[in-house]
Write a protein that holds these residues in place. Sequence first.
Motif, short mmCIF file in Angstrom:
data_model
loop_
_atom_site.label_atom_id
_atom_site.label_comp_id
_atom_site.label_asym_id
_atom_site.label_seq_id
_atom_site.Cartn_x
_atom_site.Cartn_y
_atom_site.Cartn_z
N GLN A 1 0.56 11.02 3.48
CA GLN A 1 -0.02 11.60 4.69
C GLN A 1 -1.37 10.96 5.00
OE1 GLN A 1 -1.05 15.71 4.54
NE2 GLN A 1 -1.96 15.68 6.54
N ALA A 2 -2.25 11.00 4.03
CA ALA A 2 -3.59 10.46 4.27
C ALA A 2 -3.50 8.98 4.55
CB ALA A 2 -4.46 10.71 3.06
N LYS A 3 -2.60 8.33 3.85
CA LYS A 3 -2.48 6.90 4.02
C LYS A 3 -2.08 6.53 5.43
CE LYS A 3 -1.77 5.92 -0.41
NZ LYS A 3 -3.19 5.71 -0.32
N GLU B 1 -10.43 3.30 3.74
CA GLU B 1 -9.38 2.37 4.16
C GLU B 1 -9.24 1.25 3.11
OE1 GLU B 1 -10.11 1.13 8.19
OE2 GLU B 1 -8.28 -0.07 8.26
N PHE C 1 -4.94 7.07 7.67
CA PHE C 1 -6.13 6.24 7.60
C PHE C 1 -5.85 4.78 7.93
CE2 PHE C 1 -8.13 9.68 5.16
CZ PHE C 1 -9.20 9.81 6.00
N LEU C 2 -4.64 4.35 7.66
CA LEU C 2 -4.33 2.96 7.91
C LEU C 2 -3.97 2.79 9.37
CD1 LEU C 2 -2.32 2.09 4.77
CD2 LEU C 2 -4.58 1.32 5.41
N ARG D 1 -10.09 1.46 0.03
CA ARG D 1 -9.54 2.08 -1.19
C ARG D 1 -8.02 2.08 -1.12
NH1 ARG D 1 -9.55 8.52 -1.46
NH2 ARG D 1 -7.85 8.10 0.00
N ASP D 2 -7.48 2.52 0.00
CA ASP D 2 -6.03 2.62 0.12
C ASP D 2 -5.35 1.26 0.14
OD1 ASP D 2 -6.32 5.30 0.09
OD2 ASP D 2 -6.08 5.61 2.24
N LEU D 3 -6.10 0.24 0.53
CA LEU D 3 -5.55 -1.11 0.51
C LEU D 3 -5.74 -1.77 -0.85
CD1 LEU D 3 -6.83 -2.28 4.01
CD2 LEU D 3 -4.43 -2.09 3.34
N ALA E 1 2.92 5.50 -3.24
CA ALA E 1 1.84 6.40 -2.87
C ALA E 1 2.41 7.74 -2.46
CB ALA E 1 1.02 5.81 -1.76
N LYS E 2 2.14 8.72 -3.29
CA LYS E 2 2.58 10.07 -2.93
C LYS E 2 1.77 10.56 -1.76
CE LYS E 2 3.99 11.54 -7.52
NZ LYS E 2 3.61 12.33 -8.68
N ALA E 3 0.58 10.02 -1.68
CA ALA E 3 -0.37 10.50 -0.69
C ALA E 3 -0.09 9.89 0.67
CB ALA E 3 -1.76 10.12 -1.15
N PRO F 1 -6.01 11.34 -3.21
CA PRO F 1 -4.68 11.27 -3.79
C PRO F 1 -4.85 10.98 -5.28
CG PRO F 1 -5.13 9.31 -2.48
CD PRO F 1 -6.28 10.24 -2.26
N VAL G 1 0.83 -1.19 0.00
CA VAL G 1 0.00 0.00 0.00
C VAL G 1 0.87 1.25 0.00
CG1 VAL G 1 -1.70 1.28 1.26
CG2 VAL G 1 -1.84 -1.19 1.17
N GLY H 1 -0.32 15.60 -7.17
CA GLY H 1 -0.48 14.47 -6.25
C GLY H 1 -1.84 14.42 -5.56
N TRP H 2 -2.57 15.51 -5.65
CA TRP H 2 -3.87 15.55 -4.98
C TRP H 2 -4.94 16.14 -5.88
CZ3 TRP H 2 -4.87 13.28 -0.40
CH2 TRP H 2 -3.77 12.96 0.42
N GLN I 1 -3.05 9.31 -7.18
CA GLN I 1 -2.70 7.94 -7.49
C GLN I 1 -2.59 7.13 -6.22
OE1 GLN I 1 0.52 8.91 -10.41
NE2 GLN I 1 0.60 6.68 -10.55
N ILE I 2 -2.96 5.87 -6.32
CA ILE I 2 -2.67 4.95 -5.22
C ILE I 2 -1.86 3.83 -5.82
CG2 ILE I 2 -3.65 3.28 -3.59
CD1 ILE I 2 -5.98 5.20 -3.21
N GLY I 3 -0.63 3.72 -5.40
CA GLY I 3 0.28 2.80 -6.08
C GLY I 3 0.43 3.28 -7.52
#
Lengths: 312, 985
Positions: free
Chosen positions: A37-39, B488, A42-43, B490-492, A33-35, B421, A29, B306-307, B423-425
């Motif tokens: 911070q949110a990751k 959550e 949230f995780l 989504r990020d996974l 992931a540039k994101a 974000p 995960v 990025g956002w 992109q995710i991955g």
Amino acid sequence: MPSKKSARKAAKAIKRKIVIKGKASSAKVQSGAKASQAKALFLSKAVPLAVEAKKPRCIVLSGFGLNSELELAHAFSLAGADSKIVHFSDISSGSVKLEDFEIFAIPGGWSFGDDIAGGRVLANKLKNTFKSQFDSFVSSGKPILGVCNGFQTLVKLGALPNLSGAFSQESTLTFNKSGRFEDRWVYLKPQKSACKYFEGVEFINCPVRHGEGQFVPRDPAILAQLQKQGLLALKYAGEGLKESPGYPANPNGSPLDIAGICDKSGKILGLMPHPECSVRRITFPHFTSGISHEANSIRFFRNIVKVGTGYL
Amino acid sequence: MVCRIEIALKPVFSDPNGSSLHSKMQDYLKINTVHSVRVVDAYSIDHALSEEELLRVSQELLCDPVNQHFSINSPCVSNSNFSFAISVGFKPGVKDNVGGTAREAIEELLGIKLSGNVYTSKHYLLSGKVARADAEKIARELLANELIQCFEVKSASEFGTDGFGVQIQKMDIAGGGLVKEIDLNVSDKRLIEISKQRLLALSLDEMRAAKAYFTDPEVIQVRKSQGMPAAPTDVEIEVIAQTWSEHCKHKIFNAKISMKSGKKKRIVDSIFKSFVKAATHKLSKKKKWLVSVFTDNAGIIEFVPGWNVAMKVETHNSPSALDPYGGALTGILGVNRDILGCGMGAKPIFNTDVFCFADPRYSGEIPPRLFHPRRVLEGVRAGVAAGGNASGIPTVNGSLYFDDKYLGKPLVYCGTGGLMPAQIGEKKTHEKAALPGDRIFMVGGRIGKDGIHGATFSSQELHEGSPVSAVQLGDPYTQKKMVDFLLEARDLGLYNAITDNGAGGLSSSIGEMAQTSGGCILHLDRAPLKYPGLDPWEIFVSESQERMSVAVPPSKAGQFVQLARLRNVEVSDLGEFTASGRLHIMYGAKTVAYLEMNFLHNGLPQLELDAELRAPSASEPKKPESADLNADLLLLLTRPNICSKEYVIRQYDHEVQGSSVVKPLCGRNSDGPSDAGVISPLFDRKEGLVISNGLCPRFSSLDAYQMAANAADEAVRNYVAAGGSLERVALLDNFCWSDPIYSSENPEGKHKLAQLVRSCEGLYDACLAYGAPLISGKDSMKNDYRHGKWRISIPPTLLVSAIGRIEDASLAMTSDFKNEGDSIYILGKTLNELGASEYYAMKGQLGANVPKVEFRRNFALYSKLQSAIEKGLVASCHDCSEGGLAVALSESCIAGAIGASVSFQGKHGKGLTPTQLMFSESAGRFIVSVKKKDEVRFKAVMRGSDFEMIGEVRGNALEISLNNSKLVSQPMESLRAAWKKTMGW
């Protein structure tokens, strides 16, 4: 009040890149992931914590309707802690342990929709799931902070003020006298109290936003004890830090303008207002006129972090 | 055995909620006989609990030991304490959120499963010499909405020792699971009847298209092979009606319109394609920050590298007319889900709400089934507060607009923005596709009969037979849990696609998602229900809230379910996405729908409509001059469209998430009006988001083109006033119209359609001139009320919302005058444009000279103003809108708690009368204050545009003169008092 100039200076001092620490477990995960911070926020899976030198770890609770975890975690990170947002169910399932942290913070929100009463159901859930972990955390003397819904939860748990030491409920937070939810900025004046988190903090200027913030002691004797033992940590004040400011500076009608209280150890603090929303200059309502007091709020969080550091 | 627990405040504690209701009884029911009000919470538990268990539940859960007391199976407060008691509970089947939480908490506390639900009701105990008729009026007009709630009124003696007893409102429906065939091989007359009876809201042409499909021999052959009858099932008919509804397909916006204007006639093939989409298309090459427009639940733009940010504005008018609280609450939660279901899902970070109501001081007759505008306002306000506050989403900006033409249908615009974000991955988050083989998961709440026919209902006018099932109550808590869980997941990377269950429920979400895979097979019997007794078609189209549909690859399904369980979110596997080209719906072992995807999504015939513009026969009033400018200014400040909205704003959380920069209230005492909301959602970035709105419905009575142009101008103007970058502004359009389809019953239809075309042209021109692409839109076309003698239609209303970036949020601008001695400038041109102004409305006039937007001139001015703000040369900036210059100056003074001395020397507003100068609502103007030391640089930046120094921030009064004769002289206290009076509730 401090001059505009000194507030600006302090703001400059903390103007640096803010990164919220705490690595998520799943490398997949995280990758690419540039994101981040949110990751990271949230995780909250079982996590081998990244230990940084001398940084106390702060657990910020989330889930079940809590909603201010992001900004509270940010405030603690800004103040030098290693903040981690952890879902309630990750503690109750045992994948995250409170003992791995030095600071425990319950943010604001509407846990369980504020149904029945603000904080009541979350407090019960905590009792039924990780009460013994919570008790150990309390007896270890590590800092615990409850903001707004988090304060309501601590009060309904009996963790605040806990004069008897038996964790029975001695006070409550109920509907504002106005009968309305209110969002407005207030001034808070720290009192001489057992709580050490306000050292060097002359006042805090931050928003309140609640419908159930009126502090009600079980009886006058409780209130007298709170005063006598120095547990009334924080009071609402008017402009110029005027005492007994009345409504709306005291937005909920709490007696003695009580905005926050602590336990006898001074390590557990609960307050209705949101100091985590006043750690950035640009969120102050009069920053366009050059007025902001973020340094005070950051100092408050730093003081908590300092106490937390003692447990590393 | 059913038990009940009642909870009341101990008598020594005052009851804030009771007091607040008490003052409302006096304020707007004018009932003064009630002495005090106390509120009791009653919980009826449908389970045989032992006495010991009941005691535990009372002591440890429901009752606060500090300030409350309780009773078990008897009233908590004895009848000697009041004269009348009113009990209000929910009708069967209506969502009882507190009851749901109580059940969950009781089960956890006792470690058992309850056999039934927990039902809550509130008892209001009125003391004083109250007449029964008054108690009933209070129940009906203040406490209960009979559409969703039931009430009981008991005098003290009727109340006796048992009070209201146990109150269980169980949904008891026998049967369910039935599928009917509906023969479409019938006459046109019968087709129309079928459409009417089943509330399908399909026209004859559309019914004929459906008939043609089901009578096609090839189709019959295929259906036969699946064991399906030739005639469609009710499931199929309902799916078609939902998919083809005005709500889902925007038939009017896609219609072929023959437009007549004077002697000219032309064909407009889809106003959506010709204007809305075309504007964005023309601009898209220059606007690299457009990420996804018109394809998803919301428009997506880049915020910073990025956002991305997604935004959508919805309307929820019809339900809000019937139940203001539930309608608004559901509206907010619904648009939040649009954001959650946009791309791979965005996190909602702000709400913006705009409401149009009749005057809250309205004193005329209220038509049947409608509420007094004050009650509508209170209900909607409470709904938004509950929806936004409890979801942890700040309400950063909004407005209230009043006109008695909104008596028949209030407009409730709910907007939400979300952050994701980019992109995710490796995956871009704005793209999604359900793949063949993916599991169909429904996430969140359960399905009930609530909200059946919402989509088709909103596609009709409001009438006496409007279904009550179309109204429902949202549950922010269930939704918040779901939002947290899905982000959550989504990020996974646990799912491939997501969309919300809004209008049309599963039928529309699954139908939509199945388009990418090419089909689906869905088992309706696997969907969790709130209670038994639903027929398959009801399960499929129900709009029960708090649900999302998600496509989960089989390899991730286990992890998905596990995480959901951990987070206490209900998910159910309803079937599979396929590439069969068919929407295949099953109930048990039986196929209940088997439709070609292509027919369902592309089989709708294009509507052909006539539009004809009627030239307005308006003229300017004979005596337009104000006899007393001072008095008129004060009166204008009390007008609902101008006065302070602090009462409403304070009850919204605008600080949660810690990103609020420019708040809805600004200035010295945080009580001045802000032009736009500014937030800074990424704590480590300097850029902020600016959100603003523009709405000028009154202008449509003179010129729909200018109505739209002014709305767009106002949105952009507000955006620039707060410091937004013109390079980065995007717009959202939201049209609310009264029925624009001509028929003998709707003779105005052609003109209204022509107004729609004109307004689209106005919007198109504004977008191109300001370089502001449209990224998302919505239309609501049947905002009429018909009942007996009553016919009320809203004025054609276009809400334009702006969203974009401010390069440095710390340079955000507010409207309050800041420093004594700063110079005041007027930017832009004031013209003789009092037509349809607030001033004329106050005088009972309409006038003729509607403000005309000079796009090019304005754009040049706005660019310079943006540059001045970015250079830090502006101390305050406020846009001029309703009430004109005089009101804008007053507002900057009120916000800054400081006076101003202003004199016009004949250059600005040359040739205008004092009244025109003060109150004209010409577009493209600002009141700006500038520090003396910055003036030279400010002037250099503004050179080439219309601007003029007109005075100084000074003293404790607003003084305005023209050519040295005094026009206005008002102490600050009077201005403030007038401005705050109307809604100082």
